[in-house]
Design a protein around this motif. Structure first.
Motif, PDB file in Angstrom:
ATOM      1  N   SER A 134       2.220  12.106   3.738  1.00  0.00           N
ATOM      2  CA  SER A 134       2.120  12.897   2.510  1.00  0.00           C
ATOM      3  C   SER A 134       1.372  12.024   1.501  1.00  0.00           C
ATOM      4  CB  SER A 134       3.514  13.246   1.982  1.00  0.00           C
ATOM      5  OG  SER A 134       4.177  12.083   1.538  1.00  0.00           O
ATOM      6  N   GLY A 135       0.992  12.616   0.384  1.00  0.00           N
ATOM      7  CA  GLY A 135       0.343  11.827  -0.658  1.00  0.00           C
ATOM      8  C   GLY A 135       1.240  10.697  -1.131  1.00  0.00           C
ATOM      9  N   TYR A 136       2.530  10.986  -1.285  1.00  0.00           N
ATOM     10  CA  TYR A 136       3.499   9.980  -1.717  1.00  0.00           C
ATOM     11  C   TYR A 136       3.593   8.843  -0.691  1.00  0.00           C
ATOM     12  CZ  TYR A 136       7.962   7.839  -2.898  1.00  0.00           C
ATOM     13  OH  TYR A 136       8.958   6.943  -3.207  1.00  0.00           O
ATOM     14  N   GLN A 137       3.689   9.205   0.583  1.00  0.00           N
ATOM     15  CA  GLN A 137       3.776   8.183   1.635  1.00  0.00           C
ATOM     16  C   GLN A 137       2.492   7.355   1.706  1.00  0.00           C
ATOM     17  OE1 GLN A 137       4.631  11.122   4.639  1.00  0.00           O
ATOM     18  NE2 GLN A 137       6.700  10.285   4.978  1.00  0.00           N
ATOM     19  N   ALA A 146       2.068   3.411   1.421  1.00  0.00           N
ATOM     20  CA  ALA A 146       1.343   2.649   2.440  1.00  0.00           C
ATOM     21  C   ALA A 146       0.251   1.794   1.781  1.00  0.00           C
ATOM     22  CB  ALA A 146       0.735   3.579   3.485  1.00  0.00           C
ATOM     23  N   PHE A 147      -0.413   2.356   0.778  1.00  0.00           N
ATOM     24  CA  PHE A 147      -1.432   1.594   0.055  1.00  0.00           C
ATOM     25  C   PHE A 147      -0.796   0.402  -0.639  1.00  0.00           C
ATOM     26  CE2 PHE A 147      -4.925   4.213   0.905  1.00  0.00           C
ATOM     27  CZ  PHE A 147      -6.054   3.709   0.273  1.00  0.00           C
ATOM     28  N   TYR A 153      -4.318  11.209  -4.437  1.00  0.00           N
ATOM     29  CA  TYR A 153      -4.133  12.661  -4.334  1.00  0.00           C
ATOM     30  C   TYR A 153      -5.467  13.390  -4.473  1.00  0.00           C
ATOM     31  CZ  TYR A 153       0.956  12.250  -4.504  1.00  0.00           C
ATOM     32  OH  TYR A 153       2.264  11.958  -4.217  1.00  0.00           O
ATOM     33  N   MET A 154      -6.287  12.941  -5.420  1.00  0.00           N
ATOM     34  CA  MET A 154      -7.596  13.581  -5.600  1.00  0.00           C
ATOM     35  C   MET A 154      -8.487  13.345  -4.385  1.00  0.00           C
ATOM     36  SD  MET A 154      -8.237  12.986  -9.737  1.00  0.00           S
ATOM     37  CE  MET A 154      -9.742  12.170  -9.398  1.00  0.00           C
ATOM     38  N   GLU A 155      -8.422  12.146  -3.834  1.00  0.00           N
ATOM     39  CA  GLU A 155      -9.247  11.840  -2.661  1.00  0.00           C
ATOM     40  C   GLU A 155      -8.792  12.635  -1.447  1.00  0.00           C
ATOM     41  OE1 GLU A 155     -12.490  10.712  -0.977  1.00  0.00           O
ATOM     42  OE2 GLU A 155     -12.036  10.005  -2.998  1.00  0.00           O
ATOM     43  N   LEU A 156      -7.488  12.800  -1.272  1.00  0.00           N
ATOM     44  CA  LEU A 156      -6.988  13.640  -0.169  1.00  0.00           C
ATOM     45  C   LEU A 156      -7.530  15.061  -0.282  1.00  0.00           C
ATOM     46  CD1 LEU A 156      -3.270  12.496   0.183  1.00  0.00           C
ATOM     47  CD2 LEU A 156      -5.043  12.359   1.946  1.00  0.00           C
ATOM     48  N   LEU A 213       1.515  17.189   4.628  1.00  0.00           N
ATOM     49  CA  LEU A 213       1.227  16.005   5.435  1.00  0.00           C
ATOM     50  C   LEU A 213      -0.222  16.071   5.887  1.00  0.00           C
ATOM     51  CD1 LEU A 213       4.430  15.746   7.671  1.00  0.00           C
ATOM     52  CD2 LEU A 213       3.876  14.444   5.613  1.00  0.00           C
ATOM     53  N   PHE A 214      -0.896  14.940   5.838  1.00  0.00           N
ATOM     54  CA  PHE A 214      -2.322  14.878   6.165  1.00  0.00           C
ATOM     55  C   PHE A 214      -2.551  13.972   7.365  1.00  0.00           C
ATOM     56  CE2 PHE A 214      -1.958  15.822   1.691  1.00  0.00           C
ATOM     57  CZ  PHE A 214      -2.896  16.824   1.508  1.00  0.00           C
ATOM     58  N   HIS A 215      -3.539  14.343   8.161  1.00  0.00           N
ATOM     59  CA  HIS A 215      -3.966  13.494   9.275  1.00  0.00           C
ATOM     60  C   HIS A 215      -5.486  13.533   9.366  1.00  0.00           C
ATOM     61  CE1 HIS A 215      -3.800  17.483  11.197  1.00  0.00           C
ATOM     62  NE2 HIS A 215      -4.798  17.025  11.924  1.00  0.00           N
ATOM     63  N   VAL A 216      -6.049  12.520  10.008  1.00  0.00           N
ATOM     64  CA  VAL A 216      -7.500  12.414  10.171  1.00  0.00           C
ATOM     65  C   VAL A 216      -7.960  13.408  11.230  1.00  0.00           C
ATOM     66  CG1 VAL A 216      -9.399  10.870  10.789  1.00  0.00           C
ATOM     67  CG2 VAL A 216      -7.444   9.980   9.522  1.00  0.00           C
ATOM     68  N   THR A 217      -9.030  14.123  10.937  1.00  0.00           N
ATOM     69  CA  THR A 217      -9.623  15.038  11.913  1.00  0.00           C
ATOM     70  C   THR A 217     -10.656  14.285  12.760  1.00  0.00           C
ATOM     71  OG1 THR A 217     -11.410  15.643  10.415  1.00  0.00           O
ATOM     72  CG2 THR A 217      -9.380  16.993  10.300  1.00  0.00           C
TER      73      THR A 217
END
Length: 189
Positions: free
Chosen positions: A17-20, A24-25, A41-44, A68-72
Motif C-alpha cells: 500500500s502507499g503507507y507500507q 519501506a522507503f 502517493y503521487m508517484e504511485l 495495494l500496488f505491484h509492478v507490472t
C-alpha cells in the motif's frame, strides 16, 4: 534517477500500500533516495496511470479500505531499460558544507554544533542500518549471505548507506574538532 525508478525497485519485493511503501522507503531506501509520503502517493498514481504498476482495492472491515500496488510487466521493462542506462556520477549538495567553507569568516560555534548534531544523526542511522543488515542475513555471515542470500540488492544498498553514514559521522566529528581546536588556538594568540 527519477523517483519512479526507486518506487518500482521497492515494489519488486511484493505488493505494498502507499503507507507500507512509505515505511519501506524509511527503512531500506532512504539511505539512497529520500521521498516524503505524499510524493510517494503521487508517484504511485502516475505509475498506475502509465501502466507501470497496477493497484487493487482491499476491503477492510475495521479500517479504511486500502489499495495495494505491484509492478507490472511494463514496469519491469522500464526498470530494465533504466538499469541499462549509463549512470551519471553522484554529487554532493549540502548546506552544511557551505557553512563549513565559510566558518573561519563567520564564526565556528553554530557550525560545530551542527556538525555534532549531524554526527549524532548519522550514528542513529548506522545503528538502524546495522540492524537491518542483521535481519537480512539471519543466521548467515555476510560473505555467505552475499553468495547465497535470496535478495541481495537491498542488502547491497544498505551496505552503501552504512559506509556513507560512517564516513559522514567520522568527517563531521573530525571537522568539529578541527574547528574547535582552531578557535582555541586563535583565542590563545
Amino acid at each position: 534517477m527519477a523517483l519512479r525508478h526507486a518506487v518500482l525497485a521497492a515494489l519488486l519485493d511484493g505488493e505494498y500500500s502507499g503507507y507500507q511503501l512509505a515505511k519501506a522507503f524509511d527503512i531500506g531506501v532512504a539511505n539512497f533516495w529520500h521521498a516524503l509520503p505524499q510524493q510517494l502517493y503521487m508517484e504511485l498514481a502516475r505509475l498506475e496511470k502509465d501502466g507501470l504498476v497496477a493497484g487493487r482495492q482491499v476491503i477492510q472491515e475495521t479500517r479504511p479500505n486500502k489499495r495495494l500496488f505491484h509492478v507490472t510487466d511494463a514496469g519491469r521493462a522500464e526498470l530494465e531499460r533504466f538499469a541499462a542506462d549509463v549512470s551519471k556520477p553522484s554529487f554532493i549538495r549540502d548546506d552544511l558544507l557551505v557553512k563549513v567553507q565559510a566558518a573561519d569568516r563567520i564564526g565556528t560555534g553554530p557550525v560545530i554544533e551542527q556538525l555534532e548534531e549531524r554526527a549524532s544523526a548519522a550514528e542513529a542511522k548506522i545503528e538502524l542500518l546495522g540492524n537491518l543488515l542483521r535481519q537480512f542475513r539471519g543466521d548467515l555471515d555476510e560473505e555467505e549471505y552475499l553468495r547465497t542470500g535470496e535478495r541481495v540488492g537491498p542488502y547491497l544498498t544498505c551496505l552503501r548507506g552504512l559506509a556513507f553514514e560512517e564516513g559522514h559521522r567520522d568527517w563531521c566529528l573530525r571537522i568539529a574538532n578541527v574547528l574547535r581546536e582552531r578557535r582555541t588556538t586563535r583565542a590563545e594568540r
